[in-house]
Design an enzyme around this catalytic site. Structure first.
Site, PDB file in Angstrom:
ATOM      1  N   SER A 167       2.144 -10.414   0.344  1.00 53.93           N
ATOM      2  CA  SER A 167       1.163 -10.130  -0.711  1.00 53.93           C
ATOM      3  C   SER A 167       0.787 -11.404  -1.440  1.00 53.93           C
ATOM      4  O   SER A 167      -0.161 -11.398  -2.211  1.00 53.93           O
ATOM      5  CB  SER A 167       1.759  -9.197  -1.755  1.00 53.93           C
ATOM      6  OG  SER A 167       2.434  -8.140  -1.197  1.00 53.93           O
ATOM      7  N   GLU A 186      -6.754  -7.230   4.378  1.00 53.08           N
ATOM      8  CA  GLU A 186      -7.104  -8.565   3.885  1.00 53.08           C
ATOM      9  C   GLU A 186      -6.492  -9.589   4.845  1.00 53.08           C
ATOM     10  O   GLU A 186      -5.271  -9.621   5.020  1.00 53.08           O
ATOM     11  CB  GLU A 186      -6.508  -8.708   2.470  1.00 53.08           C
ATOM     12  CG  GLU A 186      -6.895  -9.944   1.710  1.00 53.08           C
ATOM     13  CD  GLU A 186      -6.299  -9.944   0.289  1.00 53.08           C
ATOM     14  OE1 GLU A 186      -5.123  -9.541   0.095  1.00 53.08           O
ATOM     15  OE2 GLU A 186      -7.008 -10.353  -0.646  1.00 53.08           O
TER      16      GLU A 186
HETATM   17  N1  CAA Z   1       0.288   8.688   3.312  1.00 51.43           N
HETATM   18  C1  CAA Z   1      -0.742   9.280   3.947  1.00 51.43           C
HETATM   19  N2  CAA Z   1      -1.751   9.920   3.302  1.00 51.43           N
HETATM   20  C2  CAA Z   1      -1.676   9.973   1.966  1.00 51.43           C
HETATM   21  C3  CAA Z   1      -0.628   9.380   1.239  1.00 51.43           C
HETATM   22  C4  CAA Z   1       0.382   8.716   1.970  1.00 51.43           C
HETATM   23  N3  CAA Z   1       1.424   8.106   1.365  1.00 51.43           N
HETATM   24  N4  CAA Z   1      -0.847   9.595  -0.082  1.00 51.43           N
HETATM   25  C5  CAA Z   1      -2.003  10.292  -0.170  1.00 51.43           C
HETATM   26  N5  CAA Z   1      -2.503  10.513   1.059  1.00 51.43           N
HETATM   27  C6  CAA Z   1      -3.761  11.168   1.389  1.00 51.43           C
HETATM   28  C7  CAA Z   1      -3.680  12.651   1.123  1.00 51.43           C
HETATM   29  O1  CAA Z   1      -3.227  13.338   2.260  1.00 51.43           O
HETATM   30  C8  CAA Z   1      -5.123  13.003   0.770  1.00 51.43           C
HETATM   31  O2  CAA Z   1      -5.892  13.150   1.956  1.00 51.43           O
HETATM   32  P1  CAA Z   1      -7.095  14.219   1.994  1.00 51.43           P
HETATM   33  O3  CAA Z   1      -8.004  13.880   0.853  1.00 51.43           O
HETATM   34  O4  CAA Z   1      -7.747  13.979   3.332  1.00 51.43           O
HETATM   35  O5  CAA Z   1      -6.442  15.545   1.862  1.00 51.43           O
HETATM   36  C9  CAA Z   1      -5.651  11.745   0.087  1.00 51.43           C
HETATM   37  O6  CAA Z   1      -4.780  10.674   0.493  1.00 51.43           O
HETATM   38  C10 CAA Z   1      -5.602  11.917  -1.396  1.00 51.43           C
HETATM   39  O7  CAA Z   1      -4.270  12.254  -1.754  1.00 51.43           O
HETATM   40  P2  CAA Z   1      -3.862  13.270  -2.880  1.00 51.43           P
HETATM   41  O8  CAA Z   1      -4.937  14.315  -3.067  1.00 51.43           O
HETATM   42  O9  CAA Z   1      -2.474  13.755  -2.627  1.00 51.43           O
HETATM   43  O10 CAA Z   1      -3.720  12.377  -4.169  1.00 51.43           O
HETATM   44  P3  CAA Z   1      -4.770  11.439  -4.833  1.00 51.43           P
HETATM   45  O11 CAA Z   1      -6.154  11.978  -4.736  1.00 51.43           O
HETATM   46  O12 CAA Z   1      -4.175  11.114  -6.154  1.00 51.43           O
HETATM   47  O13 CAA Z   1      -4.727  10.113  -3.918  1.00 51.43           O
HETATM   48  C11 CAA Z   1      -3.949   7.951  -3.468  1.00 51.43           C
HETATM   49  C12 CAA Z   1      -3.574   9.394  -3.726  1.00 51.43           C
HETATM   50  C13 CAA Z   1      -4.664   7.842  -2.119  1.00 51.43           C
HETATM   51  C14 CAA Z   1      -2.672   7.149  -3.439  1.00 51.43           C
HETATM   52  C15 CAA Z   1      -4.939   7.502  -4.610  1.00 51.43           C
HETATM   53  O14 CAA Z   1      -4.414   7.824  -5.852  1.00 51.43           O
HETATM   54  C16 CAA Z   1      -5.252   6.021  -4.575  1.00 51.43           C
HETATM   55  O15 CAA Z   1      -6.081   5.557  -3.808  1.00 51.43           O
HETATM   56  N6  CAA Z   1      -4.564   5.257  -5.439  1.00 51.43           N
HETATM   57  C17 CAA Z   1      -4.734   3.797  -5.515  1.00 51.43           C
HETATM   58  C18 CAA Z   1      -3.939   3.158  -4.451  1.00 51.43           C
HETATM   59  C19 CAA Z   1      -4.077   1.677  -4.476  1.00 51.43           C
HETATM   60  O16 CAA Z   1      -4.770   1.083  -5.282  1.00 51.43           O
HETATM   61  N7  CAA Z   1      -3.380   1.032  -3.543  1.00 51.43           N
HETATM   62  C20 CAA Z   1      -3.344  -0.403  -3.437  1.00 51.43           C
HETATM   63  C21 CAA Z   1      -2.130  -0.905  -4.100  1.00 51.43           C
HETATM   64  S1  CAA Z   1      -2.051  -2.648  -4.056  1.00 51.43           S
HETATM   65  C22 CAA Z   1      -1.263  -2.991  -2.628  1.00 51.43           C
HETATM   66  O17 CAA Z   1      -0.832  -2.159  -1.879  1.00 51.43           O
HETATM   67  C23 CAA Z   1      -1.174  -4.423  -2.277  1.00 51.43           C
HETATM   68  C24 CAA Z   1      -0.085  -5.215  -2.809  1.00 51.43           C
HETATM   69  O18 CAA Z   1       0.209  -6.208  -2.183  1.00 51.43           O
HETATM   70  C25 CAA Z   1       0.585  -4.964  -4.071  1.00 51.43           C
END
Ligand code: CAA
Length: 285
Positions: A119, A152
């Protein structure tokens, strides 16, 4: 270069997501961990995620079984010999990454691309542990890997055009959109994300608002999918701290400085979702 077999080293939160996405995209995947216990835990996480995808109707039982059949686990580095591309996804520790890359340099074919999911750590520093710095780059995935659309790519000072082009084509085969960043700490996304999370923790630590209100403020006021403290819990507070420390050390700017509360929570084992508790409590599911 024709890529069919990929290796993934580290089957934690990120590694298991990369394995799942690669296997679902039709690649054969060799999954490496330090010991059998870590490997079993990682594979169990992949099983659970595939079950979840099935229950949501995103994957048929046949597709899930085919994806599982494409994965093979190992705790021996020499088993990475057949890989056409290897992605390392272990903790943010330069020495550890250098040891892994040095070993991969010995066991894989000389034309194989070696990528790191780091990261924040310098790709040049990781590549220096190999005799193929032109074939080393950053492939930074986002959590949760099966959901997030971005990959990325980070170009070290010696990464070749050919390596970058192969990585872009590979990212597309995984269904991801690629962006390219130079090898500077935090690349694009974490350079922007970390000061934001650090600020949110500082705001909470100063008692200016409740954690729920900080998260609701961002979620509803800025239309983010989740607030900054929930996001820190998702990323892992240990990872957030490690990235903040690298950025602060490199840039020396206060906006990257980890708040004392973050360090205390990591010391106490409050790592976010992965440990069951962080800013919020996940132990009840
Ligand atoms: N694995 C697989 N699928 C997942 C999942 C997981 N761990 N978590 C959620 N999903 C899927 C769900 O199945 C759902 O799919 P459908 O819409 O097709 O049914 C969809 O994602 C949405 O999930 P939920 O309805 O359960 O919950 P939500 O709407 O709150 O979404 C989330 C969850 C996708 C995590 C959303 O909140 C989100 O995008 N959050 C931001 C995540 C983010 O910013 N990530 C980047 C972090 S930074 C990083 O990773 C880099 C680093 O180096 C630090």
């Amino acid at each position: 270069m024709n890529i069919q077999t990929i290796g993934v080293i580290g089957c934690g939160l990120m590694g298991s997501g990369i394995v799942e996405v690669a296997a679902k995209s039709g690649f054969d995947v060799i999954v490496g961990e330090l010991n059998q216990e870590f490997l079993d835990t990682g594979m169990a996480r992949i099983h659970k995620s595939l079950e979840r995808a099935q229950s949501k109707g995103k994957l048929t039982e046949k597709e899930a079984s085919a994806a599982l059949a494409r994965m093979s686990g190992t705790i021996k580095s020499e088993d990475f010999a057949p890989a056409d591309l290897v992605i390392e996804a272990v903790t943010e520790d330069l020495e550890l990454k250098q040891r892994i890359f040095s070993r991969l340099d010995q066991v894989t074919q000389p034309d194989v691309i070696l990528a790191s999911n780091t990261s924040s750590i310098s790709i040049a520093a990781i590549a220096a542990a190999t005799n193929r710095p032109d074939k080393v780059l950053g492939m930074h995935f986002f959590n949760p890997v099966p959901v997030m659309a971005l990959l990325e790519l980070v170009r070290g000072s010696l990464t070749s055009d050919e390596t970058l082009a192969t990585a872009q084509a590979f990212g597309e085969r995984l269904g991801k959109t690629t962006v390219v960043a130079k090898d500077s700490p935090g690349f694009i996304v974490n350079r922007l994300l970390i000061p934001y999370i650090v600020d949110a923790i500082g705001l909470y630590e100063a008692g200016l608002a409740s954690k729920e209100d900080i998260d609701a403020g961002v979620k509803l006021g800025l239309a983010h999918p989740m607030g900054p403290l929930t996001l820190a819990d998702l990323v892992g507070l240990d990872t957030t701290l490690a990235v903040a420390d690298v950025l602060y050390e490199e840039y020396g700017e206060p906006r990257f400085k980890a708040p004392p509360l973050l360090r205390q929570m990591v010391t106490a084992g409050l790592l976010g979702r992965k440990s069951g508790r962080g800013f919020y409590d996940y132990r009840q599911g």
